[in-house]
Design a protein around this motif. Structure first.
Motif, short mmCIF file in Angstrom:
data_model
loop_
_atom_site.label_atom_id
_atom_site.label_comp_id
_atom_site.label_asym_id
_atom_site.label_seq_id
_atom_site.Cartn_x
_atom_site.Cartn_y
_atom_site.Cartn_z
N THR A 108 0.83 -1.21 0.00
CA THR A 108 0.00 0.00 0.00
C THR A 108 0.87 1.27 0.00
O THR A 108 0.34 2.37 0.11
CB THR A 108 -0.95 0.05 1.23
OG1 THR A 108 -0.18 0.31 2.41
CG2 THR A 108 -1.71 -1.25 1.39
N SER A 109 2.18 1.12 -0.14
CA SER A 109 3.08 2.27 -0.12
C SER A 109 4.06 2.21 -1.28
O SER A 109 4.98 1.40 -1.29
CB SER A 109 3.86 2.30 1.21
OG SER A 109 5.04 3.07 1.07
N GLY A 137 6.48 -8.41 -0.39
CA GLY A 137 5.45 -7.36 -0.43
C GLY A 137 4.45 -7.65 0.67
O GLY A 137 3.59 -8.53 0.52
N ASN A 138 4.58 -6.92 1.78
CA ASN A 138 3.73 -7.22 2.95
C ASN A 138 2.42 -6.44 2.92
O ASN A 138 2.24 -5.53 2.14
CB ASN A 138 4.53 -6.90 4.23
CG ASN A 138 3.85 -7.41 5.48
OD1 ASN A 138 3.27 -8.50 5.48
ND2 ASN A 138 3.88 -6.64 6.54
N LYS A 139 1.53 -6.79 3.80
CA LYS A 139 0.18 -6.20 3.99
C LYS A 139 -0.76 -6.54 2.83
O LYS A 139 -1.59 -5.72 2.42
CB LYS A 139 0.26 -4.67 4.20
CG LYS A 139 1.21 -4.26 5.33
CD LYS A 139 1.02 -2.84 5.79
CE LYS A 139 2.09 -2.41 6.78
NZ LYS A 139 1.97 -1.03 7.26
N ASP A 144 -7.78 -3.48 -0.91
CA ASP A 144 -8.45 -2.26 -1.35
C ASP A 144 -7.52 -1.05 -1.39
O ASP A 144 -7.77 -0.08 -2.12
CB ASP A 144 -9.63 -1.94 -0.42
CG ASP A 144 -10.76 -2.95 -0.59
OD1 ASP A 144 -10.69 -3.74 -1.56
OD2 ASP A 144 -11.67 -2.98 0.25
N ASP A 145 -6.47 -1.09 -0.59
CA ASP A 145 -5.52 0.03 -0.53
C ASP A 145 -4.26 -0.21 -1.34
O ASP A 145 -3.31 0.56 -1.28
CB ASP A 145 -5.11 0.30 0.94
CG ASP A 145 -6.31 0.61 1.82
OD1 ASP A 145 -7.20 1.31 1.32
OD2 ASP A 145 -6.35 0.13 2.96
#
Ligand code: GTP
Ligand code: MG
Length: 222
Positions: A108-109, A137-139, A144-145
Protein backbone atom coordinates in the motif's frame (compact mmCIF):
# COMPACT_ATOMS: atom_id res chain seq x y z
CA UNK A 1 15.47 -9.99 24.62
CA UNK A 2 13.77 -6.65 24.45
CA UNK A 3 11.13 -7.75 21.97
CA UNK A 4 9.53 -10.47 24.09
CA UNK A 5 6.59 -9.27 26.14
CA UNK A 6 5.61 -11.99 28.63
CA UNK A 7 8.05 -13.48 31.17
CA UNK A 8 7.33 -17.01 29.93
CA UNK A 9 8.09 -16.02 26.33
CA UNK A 10 11.17 -14.17 27.51
CA UNK A 11 12.49 -17.27 29.25
CA UNK A 12 11.84 -19.39 26.17
CA UNK A 13 13.46 -16.77 23.94
CA UNK A 14 16.52 -16.59 26.18
CA UNK A 15 16.72 -20.39 26.23
CA UNK A 16 16.47 -20.54 22.44
CA UNK A 17 19.12 -17.88 21.98
CA UNK A 18 21.53 -19.57 24.39
CA UNK A 19 20.89 -23.10 23.07
CA UNK A 20 24.14 -24.32 21.54
CA UNK A 21 22.62 -27.59 20.37
CA UNK A 22 22.32 -27.03 16.62
CA UNK A 23 23.95 -28.24 13.40
CA UNK A 24 23.79 -25.01 11.45
CA UNK A 25 23.28 -21.40 12.36
CA UNK A 26 21.90 -19.03 9.73
CA UNK A 27 22.00 -15.31 10.37
CA UNK A 28 19.10 -13.59 8.62
CA UNK A 29 18.20 -9.90 8.43
CA UNK A 30 14.86 -8.21 7.81
CA UNK A 31 15.28 -4.83 6.12
CA UNK A 32 13.07 -2.24 4.43
CA UNK A 33 11.45 1.13 5.05
CA UNK A 34 9.93 2.04 8.39
CA UNK A 35 6.37 0.75 9.00
CA UNK A 36 6.36 -1.86 6.21
CA UNK A 37 5.82 -4.52 8.89
CA UNK A 38 9.26 -6.04 9.62
CA UNK A 39 8.76 -6.37 13.37
CA UNK A 40 5.20 -7.63 12.90
CA UNK A 41 6.44 -10.23 10.44
CA UNK A 42 9.05 -11.52 12.87
CA UNK A 43 6.56 -11.62 15.75
CA UNK A 44 4.13 -13.56 13.60
CA UNK A 45 6.81 -16.07 12.63
CA UNK A 46 8.49 -16.49 16.02
CA UNK A 47 5.57 -16.02 18.43
CA UNK A 48 2.49 -16.31 16.19
CA UNK A 49 1.29 -12.95 17.49
CA UNK A 50 0.20 -9.67 15.89
CA UNK A 51 -0.63 -6.22 17.18
CA UNK A 52 -2.01 -3.30 15.18
CA UNK A 53 -0.13 -0.79 17.37
CA UNK A 54 2.94 0.68 15.67
CA UNK A 55 6.04 0.84 17.87
CA UNK A 56 8.89 1.79 15.56
CA UNK A 57 12.03 -0.26 16.20
CA UNK A 58 14.97 1.50 17.79
CA UNK A 59 18.24 0.23 16.34
CA UNK A 60 18.15 -3.53 16.03
CA UNK A 61 16.93 -6.63 17.85
CA UNK A 62 16.79 -10.35 17.14
CA UNK A 63 14.84 -13.50 17.77
CA UNK A 64 15.87 -17.10 17.44
CA UNK A 65 13.92 -19.94 15.89
CA UNK A 66 15.04 -23.48 15.20
CA UNK A 67 13.84 -25.36 12.15
CA UNK A 68 14.62 -28.91 11.06
CA UNK A 69 15.87 -30.08 7.76
CA UNK A 70 16.60 -33.78 7.19
CA UNK A 71 17.22 -34.35 10.89
CA UNK A 72 19.54 -31.40 11.21
CA UNK A 73 18.80 -28.54 13.56
CA UNK A 74 19.08 -25.22 11.78
CA UNK A 75 19.11 -22.34 14.21
CA UNK A 76 17.85 -19.12 12.66
CA UNK A 77 19.13 -15.93 14.24
CA UNK A 78 16.75 -13.38 12.78
CA UNK A 79 17.69 -9.71 13.10
CA UNK A 80 14.92 -7.14 12.94
CA UNK A 81 16.36 -3.79 11.84
CA UNK A 82 14.97 -0.28 12.25
CA UNK A 83 13.77 1.14 8.94
CA UNK A 84 14.28 4.75 9.95
CA UNK A 85 17.14 6.47 8.14
CA UNK A 86 18.75 7.71 11.34
CA UNK A 87 19.64 4.15 12.39
CA UNK A 88 21.22 3.24 9.06
CA UNK A 89 24.82 3.31 10.33
CA UNK A 90 23.96 0.94 13.16
CA UNK A 91 21.89 -1.45 11.08
CA UNK A 92 24.27 -1.78 8.12
CA UNK A 93 26.98 -2.86 10.56
CA UNK A 94 24.96 -6.06 11.03
CA UNK A 95 24.83 -6.96 7.32
CA UNK A 96 28.24 -8.60 7.41
CA UNK A 97 27.96 -12.36 7.80
CA UNK A 98 24.24 -12.44 7.05
CA UNK A 99 23.39 -15.42 4.86
CA UNK A 100 19.93 -14.22 3.96
CA UNK A 101 17.81 -11.09 3.75
CA UNK A 102 14.09 -10.45 3.78
CA UNK A 103 13.78 -7.18 1.88
CA UNK A 104 10.31 -5.90 2.69
CA UNK A 105 8.02 -3.27 1.22
CA UNK A 106 4.36 -2.46 1.87
CA UNK A 107 2.00 -3.09 -1.07
CA UNK A 108 0.00 0.00 0.00
CA UNK A 109 3.08 2.27 -0.12
CA UNK A 110 4.72 3.15 -3.41
CA UNK A 111 7.47 4.95 -1.54
CA UNK A 112 8.46 1.75 0.24
CA UNK A 113 8.50 -0.06 -3.11
CA UNK A 114 10.62 2.61 -4.80
CA UNK A 115 13.10 2.24 -1.92
CA UNK A 116 13.69 -1.45 -2.69
CA UNK A 117 16.44 -0.61 -5.19
CA UNK A 118 18.30 1.39 -2.52
CA UNK A 119 17.97 -1.44 -0.02
CA UNK A 120 19.30 -3.87 -2.63
CA UNK A 121 22.30 -1.58 -3.10
CA UNK A 122 22.87 -1.57 0.65
CA UNK A 123 22.90 -5.38 0.62
CA UNK A 124 25.42 -5.38 -2.24
CA UNK A 125 27.61 -2.85 -0.43
CA UNK A 126 27.61 -4.26 3.10
CA UNK A 127 26.98 -8.01 2.88
CA UNK A 128 28.87 -10.92 1.36
CA UNK A 129 28.31 -11.85 -2.29
CA UNK A 130 26.49 -15.12 -1.69
CA UNK A 131 23.79 -13.67 0.56
CA UNK A 132 20.35 -14.81 -0.59
CA UNK A 133 17.44 -12.36 -0.76
CA UNK A 134 13.66 -12.70 -0.71
CA UNK A 135 11.66 -9.65 -1.78
CA UNK A 136 8.53 -9.47 0.39
CA UNK A 137 5.45 -7.36 -0.43
CA UNK A 138 3.73 -7.22 2.95
CA UNK A 139 0.18 -6.20 3.99
CA UNK A 140 -1.51 -8.12 1.16
CA UNK A 141 -4.62 -8.27 3.38
CA UNK A 142 -5.15 -4.59 2.46
CA UNK A 143 -6.18 -5.33 -1.13
CA UNK A 144 -8.45 -2.26 -1.35
CA UNK A 145 -5.52 0.03 -0.53
CA UNK A 146 -3.05 -1.68 -2.82
CA UNK A 147 -0.77 0.70 -4.76
CA UNK A 148 1.89 -1.77 -5.90
CA UNK A 149 0.62 -4.42 -8.35
CA UNK A 150 1.83 -7.97 -7.76
CA UNK A 151 3.38 -8.03 -11.25
CA UNK A 152 5.56 -5.01 -10.41
CA UNK A 153 6.93 -6.82 -7.38
CA UNK A 154 7.49 -9.97 -9.40
CA UNK A 155 9.26 -8.08 -12.18
CA UNK A 156 11.54 -6.21 -9.79
CA UNK A 157 12.42 -9.40 -7.93
CA UNK A 158 13.22 -11.05 -11.27
CA UNK A 159 15.43 -8.13 -12.33
CA UNK A 160 17.30 -8.22 -9.04
CA UNK A 161 17.57 -12.03 -8.98
CA UNK A 162 15.55 -12.31 -5.77
CA UNK A 163 12.82 -14.70 -4.70
CA UNK A 164 9.39 -13.06 -4.34
CA UNK A 165 6.36 -13.39 -2.03
CA UNK A 166 3.39 -11.27 -1.09
CA UNK A 167 2.53 -11.71 2.57
CA UNK A 168 0.40 -10.58 5.46
CA UNK A 169 1.80 -10.55 8.98
CA UNK A 170 -1.71 -9.66 10.11
CA UNK A 171 -3.55 -12.56 8.48
CA UNK A 172 -0.56 -14.92 8.60
CA UNK A 173 -0.26 -15.31 4.84
CA UNK A 174 3.02 -16.73 3.45
CA UNK A 175 5.00 -15.84 6.59
CA UNK A 176 6.39 -19.32 7.25
CA UNK A 177 6.75 -19.89 3.50
CA UNK A 178 9.11 -16.91 3.18
CA UNK A 179 11.45 -18.24 5.86
CA UNK A 180 11.25 -21.78 4.50
CA UNK A 181 12.18 -20.57 1.01
CA UNK A 182 15.03 -18.46 2.31
CA UNK A 183 16.47 -21.40 4.26
CA UNK A 184 15.99 -23.63 1.22
CA UNK A 185 17.94 -21.35 -1.10
CA UNK A 186 20.69 -20.87 1.48
CA UNK A 187 21.02 -24.66 1.83
CA UNK A 188 21.03 -25.03 -1.96
CA UNK A 189 23.79 -22.45 -2.19
CA UNK A 190 25.79 -24.34 0.43
CA UNK A 191 25.32 -27.56 -1.56
CA UNK A 192 26.57 -25.85 -4.70
CA UNK A 193 29.67 -24.62 -2.87
CA UNK A 194 30.40 -28.03 -1.36
CA UNK A 195 29.64 -30.07 -4.50
CA UNK A 196 30.87 -27.52 -7.02
CA UNK A 197 27.47 -28.00 -8.61
CA UNK A 198 26.41 -25.02 -10.68
CA UNK A 199 22.92 -26.28 -11.53
CA UNK A 200 20.09 -23.83 -10.89
CA UNK A 201 18.46 -23.68 -7.47
CA UNK A 202 15.06 -24.67 -8.89
CA UNK A 203 16.45 -28.03 -10.04
CA UNK A 204 17.39 -29.12 -6.53
CA UNK A 205 14.92 -31.39 -4.80
CA UNK A 206 14.77 -29.94 -1.30
CA UNK A 207 12.54 -31.39 1.40
CA UNK A 208 10.36 -28.89 3.20
CA UNK A 209 11.27 -27.68 6.67
CA UNK A 210 9.45 -28.76 9.78
CA UNK A 211 9.02 -27.03 13.10
CA UNK A 212 9.25 -30.27 15.04
CA UNK A 213 12.09 -32.80 15.00
CA UNK A 214 11.52 -35.53 12.41
CA UNK A 215 11.39 -39.08 13.72
CA UNK A 216 13.38 -40.94 11.06
CA UNK A 217 17.11 -40.58 10.52
CA UNK A 218 18.58 -39.42 7.25
CA UNK A 219 21.20 -37.26 5.61
CA UNK A 220 21.09 -33.49 5.43
CA UNK A 221 21.10 -31.74 2.13
CA UNK A 222 22.66 -28.63 3.67
P1 GTP B 1 10.21 0.13 11.83
O1 GTP B 1 10.50 -0.62 13.08
O2 GTP B 1 9.96 1.58 12.06
O3 GTP B 1 11.25 -0.07 10.78
O4 GTP B 1 8.82 -0.45 11.22
P2 GTP B 1 8.43 -1.97 10.91
O5 GTP B 1 8.75 -2.27 9.48
O6 GTP B 1 9.01 -2.87 11.94
O7 GTP B 1 6.83 -1.96 11.03
P3 GTP B 1 5.90 -2.67 12.13
O8 GTP B 1 6.06 -4.15 12.09
O9 GTP B 1 6.11 -2.00 13.42
O10 GTP B 1 4.44 -2.35 11.54
C1 GTP B 1 4.00 -1.06 11.22
C2 GTP B 1 2.49 -1.02 11.25
O11 GTP B 1 1.97 -1.83 10.21
C3 GTP B 1 1.89 -1.54 12.56
O12 GTP B 1 0.78 -0.73 12.89
C4 GTP B 1 1.45 -2.95 12.21
O13 GTP B 1 0.35 -3.38 12.97
C5 GTP B 1 1.06 -2.79 10.74
N1 GTP B 1 1.22 -4.04 9.97
C6 GTP B 1 2.30 -4.83 9.93
N2 GTP B 1 2.10 -5.88 9.12
C7 GTP B 1 0.85 -5.76 8.65
C8 GTP B 1 0.04 -6.54 7.74
O14 GTP B 1 0.43 -7.59 7.21
N3 GTP B 1 -1.22 -6.06 7.48
C9 GTP B 1 -1.70 -4.92 8.04
N4 GTP B 1 -2.94 -4.55 7.72
N5 GTP B 1 -0.97 -4.16 8.89
C10 GTP B 1 0.28 -4.58 9.18
MG1 MG C 1 10.20 -2.54 13.55
Amino acid sequence: MALASEPVQQNQAQKDAADQNFDYMFKLLIIGNSSVGKTSFLFRYADDSFTSAFVSTVGIDFKVKTVYRNNKRVKLQIWDTAGQERYRTITTAYYRGAMGFLLMYDITSQESFYAVQDWATQIKTYSWDNAQVVLVGNKCDLEDDRLVPTEDGQRLAGDLGFQFFETSAKDNINVKQVFDRLVDVICDKMNESVNGDASPVANHKTPSLQDTPPESQGGCSC
